[in-house]
Write an enzyme that holds these catalytic residues in place. Sequence first.
Site, PDB file in Angstrom:
ATOM      1  CB  THR A 145      -0.945  -0.009   1.219  1.00  0.00           C
ATOM      2  OG1 THR A 145      -1.853  -1.099   1.024  1.00  0.00           O
ATOM      3  CG2 THR A 145      -1.718   1.282   1.349  1.00  0.00           C
ATOM      4  CG  ASN A 167       2.921  -1.167   3.845  1.00  0.00           C
ATOM      5  OD1 ASN A 167       2.981  -0.301   2.961  1.00  0.00           O
ATOM      6  ND2 ASN A 167       2.062  -2.176   3.811  1.00  0.00           N
ATOM      7  CG  ASP A 191      -5.878  -3.950   1.572  1.00  0.00           C
ATOM      8  OD1 ASP A 191      -5.208  -4.672   0.812  1.00  0.00           O
ATOM      9  OD2 ASP A 191      -5.528  -3.706   2.745  1.00  0.00           O
ATOM     10  CG  HIS A 196      -5.176  -7.977   4.170  1.00  0.00           C
ATOM     11  ND1 HIS A 196      -3.968  -8.519   3.806  1.00  0.00           N
ATOM     12  CD2 HIS A 196      -5.148  -6.683   3.754  1.00  0.00           C
ATOM     13  CE1 HIS A 196      -3.240  -7.591   3.206  1.00  0.00           C
ATOM     14  NE2 HIS A 196      -3.927  -6.472   3.151  1.00  0.00           N
ATOM     15  CG  HIS A 219      -2.024  -3.718  -3.268  1.00  0.00           C
ATOM     16  ND1 HIS A 219      -3.050  -4.500  -2.779  1.00  0.00           N
ATOM     17  CD2 HIS A 219      -1.783  -2.803  -2.301  1.00  0.00           C
ATOM     18  CE1 HIS A 219      -3.389  -4.092  -1.579  1.00  0.00           C
ATOM     19  NE2 HIS A 219      -2.651  -3.042  -1.253  1.00  0.00           N
ATOM     20  CG  HIS A 269      -1.487  -6.688  -0.862  1.00  0.00           C
ATOM     21  ND1 HIS A 269      -0.626  -5.641  -0.583  1.00  0.00           N
ATOM     22  CD2 HIS A 269      -2.472  -6.619   0.086  1.00  0.00           C
ATOM     23  CE1 HIS A 269      -1.090  -4.965   0.451  1.00  0.00           C
ATOM     24  NE2 HIS A 269      -2.207  -5.539   0.891  1.00  0.00           N
TER      25      HIS A 269
HETATM   26 ZN   LIG Z   1      -3.435  -4.668   2.238  1.00  0.00          ZN
END
Ligand SMILES: [Zn+2]
Length: 465
Positions: free
Chosen positions: A145, A166, A264, A268, A312, A425
Amino acid sequence: MGSANKPTPIPTQEEDLPNPTVALLSFSTDASSNPPRKATATTVLFISLILITCVALSAAVAFAFLFFSSPTSKPYSNESNQTFESIVQVARPLTKLNHSVVLLISSDGFRFGYQFKTSTPNIGRLIDNGTEAERGLIPVFPTLTFPNHYSIVTGLYPAYHGIINNHFVDPYTGESFTMGSHEPKWWLGEPLWETIANHGLKAATYFWPGSEVNKGSWTCPVNYCRNYNGSVPFEERVDTVLQYFDLPSSEIPVFMTLYFEDPDHQGHQVGPDDPEITEAVARIDGMIGRLIEGLEKRGVFEDVHIIMVGDHGMVGTCDKKLIYLDDLAPWIDIPKDWVHSYSPLLAIRPPADFSPSDVVMKMNEGLKSGKFENGKNLKMYLKEELPSRLHYMASDRIPPIIGLVEEGFKVEQKRSNRKECGGAHGYDNDFFSMRTVFIGHGPKFARGQKSFHESEYDARQHGFN
Ligand SMILES: [Zn+2]
């Protein structure tokens, strides 16, 4: 004026252009009947902004396909007599706004193809009347991200804009970067809101990684820059952006961002193929609908450049697709404190008295031995030896040893009884599952245009051969 009433999204007039690829950022219908417009400094700046978003990022693979549109695949700058000025003139004129506005929207983890999971009439409307990356947007590596959002606004690969993960550690100071770090020293390059502010113009950010960082003339001004708070309802975000269009014309920010954490968040937890994702996608489409409706009510929908992207994709992960570093013990010990991130980007920085190439060699020896569970699904590299297409080398923030993990696999330190199925991802951006969407709609985007990079599948060097 709503283009939704027009049943034919693909204008045949495009065939009349001297070079059809020009049509990607312009629209020839009515061009002959429109008087040439004076390109004011502001107009030029904002055309250049759209181009920054597209052109600068072409350097970052992600938007490379924007230069290529079917049926030809020539970059529009080649063999074209069309000047920049003439492209400007065939763009549709503004009808209500006094200056161009670019609204950049991100739906986090919106994997390419999610738009087909359910009815998405509003996203569909942007696609039908705008320009779309037909095979999706290829994110930068790592497909995470923060690196990707900051690439989108700087046009730089993560190694050059500094947000290489991240979370990471500065090897010189030992300081840690987290997603809450707002000190300018971490954030290199020049994000779009800084460019705008440096030109004395107004930008507004409703969340975007890096937007809270003071850089150049950008000071994250109150009412025009929100400190990240994931609990703000999506409706409130959309409505706040809409309210900017109620300001006196000269006060309307020329660039705005809008960010949604979904799908997102759900991806997850449940992976990409769960009814929860379908629901989340429908909800994002609803937010796009709320936005379009609000813009139409104000009479500015056709004047605003809406760019919808994701950062993504997402792939399903499950408990049998695991790789345990402790299993490498017969070849080499990889203690926890060497590992800066596990999965899907395995990043290792051994202490100074260990040779990184020796570590890589021993790890690969174990992984390839045939005695290592799932060993063939992880390949270790010195960062200098990563495939060059990943552009993941030129920063000291990137640890010296990087592991590429096969699609859907995860790396953990040690065996446990945890059962975990979900989504992830961060993998190689070569995987189709990591792709996301790019949609552009507005006066300077061609209508009904599909584009992709014809050589996209050519000459790929895959790391797992
Ligand atoms: Zn994510």
